[in-house]
Design a protein around this motif. Structure first.
Motif, PDB file in Angstrom:
ATOM      1  N   MET A   1       0.857  -1.157   0.000  1.00 41.66           N
ATOM      2  CA  MET A   1       0.000   0.000   0.000  1.00 41.66           C
ATOM      3  C   MET A   1       0.902   1.217   0.000  1.00 41.66           C
ATOM      4  O   MET A   1       1.168   1.793   1.023  1.00 41.66           O
ATOM      5  N   ALA A   2       1.380   1.611  -1.127  1.00 46.56           N
ATOM      6  CA  ALA A   2       2.354   2.702  -1.193  1.00 46.56           C
ATOM      7  C   ALA A   2       1.706   3.986  -1.624  1.00 46.56           C
ATOM      8  O   ALA A   2       1.591   4.286  -2.779  1.00 46.56           O
ATOM      9  N   GLY A   3       1.255   4.731  -0.741  1.00 45.69           N
ATOM     10  CA  GLY A   3       0.964   6.103  -1.021  1.00 45.69           C
ATOM     11  C   GLY A   3      -0.396   6.540  -1.429  1.00 45.69           C
ATOM     12  O   GLY A   3      -0.589   7.695  -1.561  1.00 45.69           O
ATOM     13  N   ASN A   4      -1.413   5.825  -1.500  1.00 45.70           N
ATOM     14  CA  ASN A   4      -2.717   6.235  -1.991  1.00 45.70           C
ATOM     15  C   ASN A   4      -3.084   7.644  -1.539  1.00 45.70           C
ATOM     16  O   ASN A   4      -3.877   7.849  -0.644  1.00 45.70           O
ATOM     17  N   ILE A   5      -2.491   8.651  -2.177  1.00 48.07           N
ATOM     18  CA  ILE A   5      -2.674  10.037  -1.739  1.00 48.07           C
ATOM     19  C   ILE A   5      -3.960  10.598  -2.310  1.00 48.07           C
ATOM     20  O   ILE A   5      -4.266  10.428  -3.477  1.00 48.07           O
ATOM     21  N   THR A  18       2.176   1.924   4.299  1.00 48.92           N
ATOM     22  CA  THR A  18       2.539   0.810   5.162  1.00 48.92           C
ATOM     23  C   THR A  18       3.648   1.280   6.100  1.00 48.92           C
ATOM     24  O   THR A  18       4.542   2.025   5.694  1.00 48.92           O
ATOM     25  N   THR A  19       3.608   0.837   7.346  1.00 47.91           N
ATOM     26  CA  THR A  19       4.594   1.265   8.332  1.00 47.91           C
ATOM     27  C   THR A  19       5.797   0.319   8.379  1.00 47.91           C
ATOM     28  O   THR A  19       5.664  -0.884   8.183  1.00 47.91           O
ATOM     29  N   ALA A  20       6.968   0.880   8.653  1.00 49.80           N
ATOM     30  CA  ALA A  20       8.188   0.092   8.838  1.00 49.80           C
ATOM     31  C   ALA A  20       8.399  -0.230  10.313  1.00 49.80           C
ATOM     32  O   ALA A  20       9.248  -1.050  10.657  1.00 49.80           O
ATOM     33  N   GLU A  21       7.642   0.438  11.175  1.00 50.86           N
ATOM     34  CA  GLU A  21       7.732   0.241  12.623  1.00 50.86           C
ATOM     35  C   GLU A  21       6.416   0.700  13.237  1.00 50.86           C
ATOM     36  O   GLU A  21       5.578   1.293  12.558  1.00 50.86           O
ATOM     37  N   ALA A  22       6.225   0.432  14.520  1.00 57.43           N
ATOM     38  CA  ALA A  22       5.024   0.898  15.208  1.00 57.43           C
ATOM     39  C   ALA A  22       5.032   2.424  15.265  1.00 57.43           C
ATOM     40  O   ALA A  22       6.070   3.041  15.515  1.00 57.43           O
ATOM     41  N   ILE A  23       3.879   3.021  15.009  1.00 53.25           N
ATOM     42  CA  ILE A  23       3.735   4.474  14.976  1.00 53.25           C
ATOM     43  C   ILE A  23       2.526   4.848  15.820  1.00 53.25           C
ATOM     44  O   ILE A  23       1.503   4.159  15.794  1.00 53.25           O
ATOM     45  N   ASN A  35       9.572   3.012   0.703  1.00 52.02           N
ATOM     46  CA  ASN A  35       8.400   3.874   0.890  1.00 52.02           C
ATOM     47  C   ASN A  35       7.524   3.455   2.059  1.00 52.02           C
ATOM     48  O   ASN A  35       6.304   3.552   2.002  1.00 52.02           O
ATOM     49  N   ALA A  36       8.153   2.996   3.130  1.00 50.07           N
ATOM     50  CA  ALA A  36       7.424   2.641   4.341  1.00 50.07           C
ATOM     51  C   ALA A  36       7.574   3.773   5.356  1.00 50.07           C
ATOM     52  O   ALA A  36       8.594   4.451   5.413  1.00 50.07           O
ATOM     53  N   GLY A  58       4.160  -2.778   9.843  1.00 52.31           N
ATOM     54  CA  GLY A  58       3.600  -3.502   8.704  1.00 52.31           C
ATOM     55  C   GLY A  58       2.136  -3.213   8.427  1.00 52.31           C
ATOM     56  O   GLY A  58       1.571  -3.710   7.457  1.00 52.31           O
ATOM     57  N   ALA A  59       1.516  -2.389   9.247  1.00 56.09           N
ATOM     58  CA  ALA A  59       0.105  -2.044   9.069  1.00 56.09           C
ATOM     59  C   ALA A  59      -0.028  -0.762   8.259  1.00 56.09           C
ATOM     60  O   ALA A  59       0.953  -0.057   8.004  1.00 56.09           O
ATOM     61  N   ALA A  60      -1.250  -0.452   7.870  1.00 60.57           N
ATOM     62  CA  ALA A  60      -1.529   0.790   7.152  1.00 60.57           C
ATOM     63  C   ALA A  60      -1.661   1.933   8.150  1.00 60.57           C
ATOM     64  O   ALA A  60      -2.177   1.758   9.252  1.00 60.57           O
TER      65      ALA A  60
END
Length: 136
Positions: A1-5, A18-23, A35-36, A58-60
């Motif tokens: 899910m890369a970027g749906n702007i 998509t996240t590369a870590e918890a946010i 692009n995470a 790893g989540a949106a």
């Protein structure tokens, strides 16, 4: 899910990544490898916006610029001379030095209201990409 702007209902730019870590909601974020999303810090540039929600690795996660709420990294009391924000530790908003002489990061927005303490959510206008060098 890369970027749906897409523009949000109130006209501000929003993207889902998509996240590369918890946010956590209210943290400033940037796009890291592949692009995470990752949590920004004072040395990260460019910040792309503020996370609108908590997200596991790893989540949106939805990101916004414009009017939003950010996590404070310190108490913020808005005045005529204090409103510019930089990214502090753990992706939290901190007040930029008045003369920007000791600011290591980049101005990422304007405080619109006060934050009583570190960890509070407070209203800001997020407009990243402004270098502190523009003010020296």
């Amino acid at each position: 899910m890369a970027g749906n702007i897409r523009p949000s209902g109130d006209g501000y730019l929003v993207g889902t990544f998509t996240t590369a870590e918890a946010i956590s909601r209210g943290q400033f974020v940037y796009l890291s490898d592949d692009n995470a999303l990752s949590v920004a810090d004072a040395t990260t540039h460019p910040v792309i916006g503020v996370a609108l929600e908590d997200a596991a690795s790893g989540a949106a996660c939805t990101v916004v610029r414009g009017y939003c709420f950010a996590l404070a990294g310190e108490a913020v009391a808005v005045s005529a001379t204090v409103s510019e924000l930089i990214v502090g530790a753990d992706g939290r908003a901190e007040v930029a030095d008045a003369d920007f002489a000791t600011t290591a990061g980049f101005v990422v927005g304007q405080a619109l209201g006060d934050a009583a303490a570190d960890g509070d959510l407070f209203p800001i206008f997020c407009q990243p990409f402004t270098s502190t060098n523009d003010y020296s």
